[in-house]
Scaffold this motif. Structure first.
Motif, PDB file in Angstrom:
ATOM      1  N   GLY A  22      15.529   4.293  -0.221  1.00 39.62           N
ATOM      2  CA  GLY A  22      14.718   4.656  -1.207  1.00 39.62           C
ATOM      3  C   GLY A  22      13.009   4.989  -1.211  1.00 39.62           C
ATOM      4  N   LEU A  23      12.633   5.069   0.107  1.00 42.12           N
ATOM      5  CA  LEU A  23      11.463   5.371   0.114  1.00 42.12           C
ATOM      6  C   LEU A  23      10.875   6.737  -0.354  1.00 42.12           C
ATOM      7  CD1 LEU A  23      10.281   3.991   3.688  1.00 42.12           C
ATOM      8  CD2 LEU A  23       9.557   3.196   1.435  1.00 42.12           C
ATOM      9  N   ASP A  24      11.820   7.740  -0.315  1.00 44.44           N
ATOM     10  CA  ASP A  24      11.509   9.019  -0.794  1.00 44.44           C
ATOM     11  C   ASP A  24      11.356   9.021  -2.130  1.00 44.44           C
ATOM     12  OD1 ASP A  24      11.957  10.185   1.748  1.00 44.44           O
ATOM     13  OD2 ASP A  24      13.927  10.974   1.443  1.00 44.44           O
ATOM     14  N   ASP A  25      11.937   8.134  -3.160  1.00 43.99           N
ATOM     15  CA  ASP A  25      11.655   8.247  -4.476  1.00 43.99           C
ATOM     16  C   ASP A  25      10.063   7.501  -4.532  1.00 43.99           C
ATOM     17  OD1 ASP A  25      13.860   9.386  -5.091  1.00 43.99           O
ATOM     18  OD2 ASP A  25      14.892   7.346  -5.401  1.00 43.99           O
ATOM     19  N   VAL A  26       9.840   6.473  -4.083  1.00 40.23           N
ATOM     20  CA  VAL A  26       8.498   5.921  -3.879  1.00 40.23           C
ATOM     21  C   VAL A  26       7.415   6.802  -3.625  1.00 40.23           C
ATOM     22  CG1 VAL A  26       7.063   3.871  -3.038  1.00 40.23           C
ATOM     23  CG2 VAL A  26       9.677   3.356  -3.392  1.00 40.23           C
ATOM     24  N   ARG A  27       7.478   7.692  -2.480  1.00 41.28           N
ATOM     25  CA  ARG A  27       6.594   8.573  -2.215  1.00 41.28           C
ATOM     26  C   ARG A  27       6.452   9.391  -3.312  1.00 41.28           C
ATOM     27  NH1 ARG A  27       9.398   8.271   3.068  1.00 41.28           N
ATOM     28  NH2 ARG A  27       8.347   6.971   4.463  1.00 41.28           N
ATOM     29  N   GLU A  28       7.410   9.970  -3.904  1.00 46.91           N
ATOM     30  CA  GLU A  28       7.120  11.119  -4.922  1.00 46.91           C
ATOM     31  C   GLU A  28       6.284  10.467  -5.938  1.00 46.91           C
ATOM     32  OE1 GLU A  28       7.595  14.604  -6.876  1.00 46.91           O
ATOM     33  OE2 GLU A  28       8.118  14.002  -4.976  1.00 46.91           O
ATOM     34  N   ARG A  29       6.542   9.321  -6.352  1.00 43.77           N
ATOM     35  CA  ARG A  29       5.793   8.569  -7.510  1.00 43.77           C
ATOM     36  C   ARG A  29       4.452   8.311  -7.215  1.00 43.77           C
ATOM     37  NH1 ARG A  29      10.902   8.645  -8.282  1.00 43.77           N
ATOM     38  NH2 ARG A  29      11.619   7.825 -10.469  1.00 43.77           N
ATOM     39  N   LEU A  30       3.899   8.264  -5.964  1.00 49.77           N
ATOM     40  CA  LEU A  30       2.688   7.971  -5.276  1.00 49.77           C
ATOM     41  C   LEU A  30       2.054   9.198  -4.894  1.00 49.77           C
ATOM     42  CD1 LEU A  30       3.332   5.019  -2.776  1.00 49.77           C
ATOM     43  CD2 LEU A  30       2.809   5.005  -5.327  1.00 49.77           C
ATOM     44  N   ARG A  31       2.419  10.357  -4.932  1.00 50.06           N
ATOM     45  CA  ARG A  31       1.969  11.807  -4.368  1.00 50.06           C
ATOM     46  C   ARG A  31       0.747  12.108  -5.245  1.00 50.06           C
ATOM     47  NH1 ARG A  31       5.961  14.480  -3.403  1.00 50.06           N
ATOM     48  NH2 ARG A  31       6.272  14.000  -1.406  1.00 50.06           N
ATOM     49  N   GLY A  32      -0.547  12.134  -4.632  1.00 53.56           N
ATOM     50  CA  GLY A  32      -1.602  12.635  -5.343  1.00 53.56           C
ATOM     51  C   GLY A  32      -2.208  11.727  -6.138  1.00 53.56           C
ATOM     52  N   ARG A  33      -1.800  10.435  -5.966  1.00 47.68           N
ATOM     53  CA  ARG A  33      -2.593   9.334  -6.962  1.00 47.68           C
ATOM     54  C   ARG A  33      -3.088   8.311  -6.179  1.00 47.68           C
ATOM     55  NH1 ARG A  33       2.760   9.987  -9.960  1.00 47.68           N
ATOM     56  NH2 ARG A  33       2.127  10.928 -12.175  1.00 47.68           N
ATOM     57  N   THR A  34      -3.998   7.231  -6.631  1.00 46.85           N
ATOM     58  CA  THR A  34      -4.293   6.176  -6.220  1.00 46.85           C
ATOM     59  C   THR A  34      -3.580   4.882  -6.856  1.00 46.85           C
ATOM     60  OG1 THR A  34      -6.753   6.890  -5.618  1.00 46.85           O
ATOM     61  CG2 THR A  34      -6.379   4.519  -5.883  1.00 46.85           C
ATOM     62  N   SER A  35      -2.855   4.451  -6.169  1.00 47.57           N
ATOM     63  CA  SER A  35      -1.720   3.442  -6.647  1.00 47.57           C
ATOM     64  C   SER A  35      -2.086   2.083  -6.145  1.00 47.57           C
ATOM     65  CB  SER A  35      -0.296   3.627  -6.456  1.00 47.57           C
ATOM     66  OG  SER A  35      -0.142   5.086  -6.721  1.00 47.57           O
ATOM     67  N   VAL A  36      -2.143   1.039  -7.001  1.00 47.38           N
ATOM     68  CA  VAL A  36      -2.269  -0.332  -6.708  1.00 47.38           C
ATOM     69  C   VAL A  36      -1.191  -1.178  -6.882  1.00 47.38           C
ATOM     70  CG1 VAL A  36      -3.458  -0.988  -8.966  1.00 47.38           C
ATOM     71  CG2 VAL A  36      -3.901  -2.661  -7.128  1.00 47.38           C
ATOM     72  N   LEU A  37      -0.778  -1.898  -5.904  1.00 46.98           N
ATOM     73  CA  LEU A  37       0.442  -2.743  -5.649  1.00 46.98           C
ATOM     74  C   LEU A  37       0.229  -4.151  -6.084  1.00 46.98           C
ATOM     75  CD1 LEU A  37       1.328   0.153  -4.213  1.00 46.98           C
ATOM     76  CD2 LEU A  37       2.733  -1.337  -2.901  1.00 46.98           C
ATOM     77  N   VAL A  38       0.894  -4.644  -7.006  1.00 45.44           N
ATOM     78  CA  VAL A  38       0.635  -6.011  -7.466  1.00 45.44           C
ATOM     79  C   VAL A  38       1.826  -6.646  -7.646  1.00 45.44           C
ATOM     80  CG1 VAL A  38       0.172  -7.552  -9.249  1.00 45.44           C
ATOM     81  CG2 VAL A  38      -1.589  -5.550  -8.779  1.00 45.44           C
ATOM     82  N   GLY A  39       2.203  -7.912  -7.296  1.00 43.96           N
ATOM     83  CA  GLY A  39       3.157  -8.590  -7.436  1.00 43.96           C
ATOM     84  C   GLY A  39       3.144 -10.119  -6.413  1.00 43.96           C
ATOM     85  N   HIS A  40       4.350 -10.776  -7.053  1.00 42.71           N
ATOM     86  CA  HIS A  40       4.317 -12.373  -6.491  1.00 42.71           C
ATOM     87  C   HIS A  40       4.328 -12.055  -4.989  1.00 42.71           C
ATOM     88  CE1 HIS A  40       4.357 -15.067 -10.047  1.00 42.71           C
ATOM     89  NE2 HIS A  40       5.068 -14.220 -10.434  1.00 42.71           N
ATOM     90  N   SER A  41       4.035 -13.153  -4.394  1.00 42.22           N
ATOM     91  CA  SER A  41       4.228 -13.292  -2.837  1.00 42.22           C
ATOM     92  C   SER A  41       5.895 -13.488  -2.525  1.00 42.22           C
ATOM     93  CB  SER A  41       3.732 -14.515  -2.440  1.00 42.22           C
ATOM     94  OG  SER A  41       2.213 -14.574  -2.640  1.00 42.22           O
ATOM     95  N   GLY A  42       6.236 -12.713  -1.248  1.00 40.89           N
ATOM     96  CA  GLY A  42       7.662 -12.785  -1.263  1.00 40.89           C
ATOM     97  C   GLY A  42       8.313 -11.723  -1.719  1.00 40.89           C
ATOM     98  N   VAL A  43       7.870 -10.845  -2.607  1.00 40.72           N
ATOM     99  CA  VAL A  43       8.687  -9.806  -3.174  1.00 40.72           C
ATOM    100  C   VAL A  43       8.861  -8.634  -2.079  1.00 40.72           C
ATOM    101  CG1 VAL A  43       8.044 -10.341  -5.607  1.00 40.72           C
ATOM    102  CG2 VAL A  43       6.874  -8.780  -4.323  1.00 40.72           C
ATOM    103  N   GLY A  44       8.189  -8.642  -1.117  1.00 46.45           N
ATOM    104  CA  GLY A  44       8.388  -7.296  -0.172  1.00 46.45           C
ATOM    105  C   GLY A  44       7.419  -6.211  -0.334  1.00 46.45           C
ATOM    106  N   LYS A  45       6.286  -6.679  -0.841  1.00 47.26           N
ATOM    107  CA  LYS A  45       5.076  -5.769  -1.200  1.00 47.26           C
ATOM    108  C   LYS A  45       4.515  -5.043   0.158  1.00 47.26           C
ATOM    109  CE  LYS A  45       1.779  -7.684  -3.471  1.00 47.26           C
ATOM    110  NZ  LYS A  45       1.140  -7.853  -2.103  1.00 47.26           N
TER     111      LYS A  45
END
Length: 356
Positions: A197-220
């Motif tokens: 599923g990385l290709d889908d993620v890369r497509e959403r991140l392309r050209g943007r500055t994205s900050v990842l937020v989440g609980h510990s242990g979720v695989g961030k």
């Protein structure tokens, strides 16, 4: 003959220099027109790691500290700043941050819902990626809701990223936020352990500055390491007893995606996301189909009371077919902002406890 005692006069008095300096104070500050522009990628214990001329053959990393003239203005990851001093990037050199450019967006949080002090998480980000696992640990809808509120208020695009899709059908989790029309991606582990599923993620991140937020242990951090192979972010596991992850990433860092495709900001896992600074009207502004309906609301309406005009607006079909579900989602976000859970969410928690 006894020695005559010496008499002291003003010439013998030692005048101590002014400890604050002998120059008169002035409100004028240097313009620093020659300051070198840079991007703050890490802030750790008063030192900022800055990137100068990123994406060029002159790219270099410079360590800097905040200049006294900035006062109490804090420096955060994502800030565009001006540096003076030694900006060569050589080992054991230190520059000064003398200017912080105006921030396009600011993601804020408070320690809890009673703390009035806002804390800036990151500056100049375009997208907030809320990372949650479909299982192990169980998704926490209220935490996701709070992150969505923070994204709407900050003017950032929200993206829901579900991890560990191989453990449970992602559709079961996505139903909770379907009325919001959220963009979502799902990652999972393949038979050989590769991250799918990385290709889908890369497509959403392309050209943007994205900050990842989440609980510990979720695989961030696992996700960040897959997106940026040389990131080296620490990963951990979920406690089998508590169902919670252990904090692994201890610092925030902005990382460039390969081939200049954008930036990701990895944050330490959070236990809570306080929203004491958020006004209910700011949340409603994220629902353009409901916003006109508030014109009939009584003064000071909290939008979650019997006289709220939004109910009539939705009942008349003026918010579209998805109006009832959208209104319910909006009120769930307000409840999350107040630190409350709606009845359906409480019942869902009780059901999971009974199953265990």
């Amino acid at each position: 003959m006894s020695e005559r005692r010496r008499r002291y006069d003003e010439d013998d008095v030692r005048v101590r220099p002014n400890p604050r300096g002998s120059r008169p104070r002035t409100k004028e500050r240097p313009a620093h027109a020659d300051a070198v522009p840079a991007l703050v990628v890490v802030v750790d214990r008063g030192r900022s790691t800055c990137l100068v001329e990123p994406g060029t053959d002159r790219e270099r990393t410079v360590t800097a500290m905040r200049a006294r003239e900035l006062g109490r203005t804090g420096v955060v990851v994502g800030d565009r700043v001006g540096l003076v001093g030694d900006t060569s990037g050589r080992t054991d050199t230190l520059a000064r941050i003398v200017r912080i450019d105006e921030r396009r967006t600011v993601l804020r949080r408070t320690a809890d819902d009673t703390d009035p002090v806002e804390r800036v998480v990151v500056a100049n980000a375009d997208q907030l990626v809320v990372v949650t696992a479909v299982a192990d640990p169980e998704p926490r809808a209220r935490m996701v809701d709070r992150c969505l509120v923070a994204a709407y208020v900050a003017g950032m695009r929200p993206l829901l990223c579900l991890t560990k899709g191989d453990l449970r059908p992602a559709e079961e989790v996505l139903r909770t936020w379907a009325p919001l029309g959220l963009d979502a991606v799902v990652t999972s582990r393949g038979p050989d352990g590769e991250l799918l599923g990385l290709d889908d993620v890369r497509e959403r991140l392309r050209g943007r500055t994205s900050v990842l937020v989440g609980h510990s242990g979720v695989g961030k951090s696992t996700l960040v390491n897959a997106l940026v192979p040389d990131a080296g972010r620490a990963t951990g596991h979920v406690n089998a007893v508590t169902g919670r992850g252990r904090h692994t990433s201890t610092s925030m860092a902005a990382l460039a995606l390969p081939d200049g495709q954008g930036w990701v900001v990895d944050t330490p896992g959070v236990r809570s996301f306080g929203l004491a600074h958020v006004d209910p009207e700011a949340v409603l502004s994220a629902f353009p189909d409901l916003l006109p309906g508030e014109e009939g609301c009584p003064r000071g309406c909290t939008h979650d009371e019997p006289d709220c005009a939004l109910d009539a607006w939705v009942a008349e079909g003026r918010a579209g077919a998805a109006g009832p579900a959208r209104l319910e989602s909006f009120r769930r976000l307000l409840a999350a902002r107040r630190g409350e859970e709606r009845d359906d969410e409480r019942e869902r928690h009780r059901g999971r406890e009974r199953e265990q």
